[in-house]
Design a protein around this motif. Structure first.
Motif, PDB file in Angstrom:
ATOM      1  N   GLU A   1       0.673  -1.180  -0.015  1.00 16.27           N
ATOM      2  CA  GLU A   1      -0.019  -0.180   0.040  1.00 16.27           C
ATOM      3  C   GLU A   1       0.827   1.281   0.057  1.00 16.27           C
ATOM      4  O   GLU A   1       0.498   2.443  -0.702  1.00 16.27           O
ATOM      5  CB  GLU A   1      -0.950  -0.031   1.268  1.00 16.27           C
ATOM      6  N   HIS A   2       1.860   1.158   0.621  1.00 13.76           N
ATOM      7  CA  HIS A   2       2.802   2.289   0.559  1.00 13.76           C
ATOM      8  C   HIS A   2       3.580   2.822  -0.594  1.00 13.76           C
ATOM      9  O   HIS A   2       3.481   3.818  -0.968  1.00 13.76           O
ATOM     10  CB  HIS A   2       3.865   1.954   1.869  1.00 13.76           C
TER      11      HIS A   2
ATOM     12  N   ALA B   1       1.210   4.302  -2.856  1.00 12.60           N
ATOM     13  CA  ALA B   1       1.277   5.858  -2.264  1.00 12.60           C
ATOM     14  C   ALA B   1       2.145   6.733  -2.699  1.00 12.60           C
ATOM     15  O   ALA B   1       2.127   7.650  -3.172  1.00 12.60           O
ATOM     16  CB  ALA B   1       0.855   5.896  -0.951  1.00 12.60           C
ATOM     17  N   LEU B   2       3.486   6.076  -2.705  1.00  8.38           N
ATOM     18  CA  LEU B   2       4.544   6.641  -3.197  1.00  8.38           C
ATOM     19  C   LEU B   2       4.489   7.015  -4.617  1.00  8.38           C
ATOM     20  O   LEU B   2       4.982   8.071  -5.123  1.00  8.38           O
ATOM     21  CB  LEU B   2       6.008   6.044  -2.799  1.00  8.38           C
TER      22      LEU B   2
ATOM     23  N   ASP C   1       1.159   9.485  -5.206  1.00 16.39           N
ATOM     24  CA  ASP C   1       1.024  10.829  -4.573  1.00 16.39           C
ATOM     25  C   ASP C   1       1.974  10.938  -3.326  1.00 16.39           C
ATOM     26  O   ASP C   1       1.604  10.835  -2.310  1.00 16.39           O
ATOM     27  CB  ASP C   1      -0.467  11.107  -3.932  1.00 16.39           C
ATOM     28  N   ALA C   2       3.424  10.956  -3.775  1.00 16.07           N
ATOM     29  CA  ALA C   2       4.327  10.948  -2.854  1.00 16.07           C
ATOM     30  C   ALA C   2       4.364  12.179  -1.960  1.00 16.07           C
ATOM     31  O   ALA C   2       4.714  11.831  -0.734  1.00 16.07           O
ATOM     32  CB  ALA C   2       5.653  10.952  -3.729  1.00 16.07           C
TER      33      ALA C   2
ATOM     34  N   HIS D   1       2.203  13.088  -0.524  1.00 12.70           N
ATOM     35  CA  HIS D   1       0.894  12.726   0.696  1.00 12.70           C
ATOM     36  C   HIS D   1       1.095  11.432   1.265  1.00 12.70           C
ATOM     37  O   HIS D   1       0.348  10.860   2.004  1.00 12.70           O
ATOM     38  CB  HIS D   1      -0.316  13.177   0.485  1.00 12.70           C
ATOM     39  N   ALA D   2       2.185  10.652   0.927  1.00 11.85           N
ATOM     40  CA  ALA D   2       2.649   9.323   1.367  1.00 11.85           C
ATOM     41  C   ALA D   2       2.661   8.977   2.698  1.00 11.85           C
ATOM     42  O   ALA D   2       2.120   7.871   3.558  1.00 11.85           O
ATOM     43  CB  ALA D   2       3.522   8.633   0.703  1.00 11.85           C
TER      44      ALA D   2
END
Length: 257
Positions: free
Chosen positions: A63-64, A67-68, A71-72, A74-75
């Motif tokens: 999941e991380h 996110a990177l 939208d890095a 706001h990760a």
């Protein structure tokens, strides 16, 4: 997963196929469950454990990674929006929290276990800070809870080198006082939580608060805080009943008030 066992609330991290890695859904569910038990007067102790053979391996890295990529910027919002509230709830709620560490416990999972008041560890459990292995530093309070448990020098060693350690080493270093076979860890955790649930809940809450505050206070401030806490507890039914029980050589019955 959330269940009641008398006055004990049992919270189980329930993603055994992912070794209870914390994704958005699990973090939200855990935070909401902690909020509920913290405000429920009928709950006098909390047991936190994991499903399967792991306690928690920390953040779900799949999941991380997503996110990177998407939208890095706001990760890492989750650190303040999810992890900080969860750790704060565990550490500051006015009732004891026991961690039954049934297996692998790493990263934010280790921080979660250390935020609890007491721990029971499976003798097969493997623990690790894990953060520097992926180019990160501590979060979820680990920089303070680990150092308080094992001392600054060993905390630096565990964080910088990132080497895993055993339940037996954890006990020797001061992280936990109880190691049991994996098959017994949840039972031992429930028994410990039940013992605490039958105790003087108000006294536990004041004790948690005093110990947490004392780290950065001078002796005079600590003495004043202790005196005020004793005065509050002196007006509780639990204290009055326990004194009478002592004088009559009876076993006290605590009601948490």
């Amino acid at each position: 997963m959330f269940e009641r066992d008398g006055a004990v609330a049992v919270l189980t991290l329930n993603r055994p196929d992912r070794r209870n890695a914390l994704d958005a859904a699990l973090k939200t569910a855990l935070r909401r469950a902690l909020e509920e038990v913290a405000s429920d007067a009928a709950v006098r102790a909390v047991l936190l454990t994991g499903a399967g053979n792991a306690f928690c391996v920390g953040q779900d890295l799949a999941e991380h990674a997503a996110a990177l990529r998407t939208d890095a910027d706001h990760a890492f919002d989750t650190v303040e929006e999810d992890y900080a509230p969860i750790i704060r709830l565990v550490a500051t709620m006015g009732k004891p929290v026991v961690a039954a560490v049934n297996g692998t416990c790493a990263g934010a999972g280790l921080a979660l276990a250390l935020a609890c008041d007491l721990r029971v560890l499976a003798e097969e459990a493997v623990l690790a800070t894990a953060f520097t292995a992926i180019g990160l530093t501590c979060d979820s309070g680990l920089s303070t809870t680990l150092a308080r448990a094992v001392g600054e020098a060993r905390a630096k060693e565990l964080v910088l080198l990132g080497e895993s350690f055993s339940a037996q080493q954890a006990v020797a270093w001061g992280i936990s006082g109880r190691v049991v076979p994996r098959a017994d860890v949840r039972t031992a955790g429930r028994e410990l939580a039940a013992r605490l649930a039958a105790g003087p809940t108000a006294a536990y809450a004041e004790s948690k608060r005093l110990i947490a505050q004392a780290w950065d206070q001078d002796l005079g401030t600590v003495l004043t805080a202790e005196a005020r806490a004793q005065a509050r507890l002196g007006r509780t039914a639990d204290h009055a009943g326990a004194v009478e029980a002592f004088l009559t050589k009876q076993q006290p019955v605590f009601e948490g008030r």
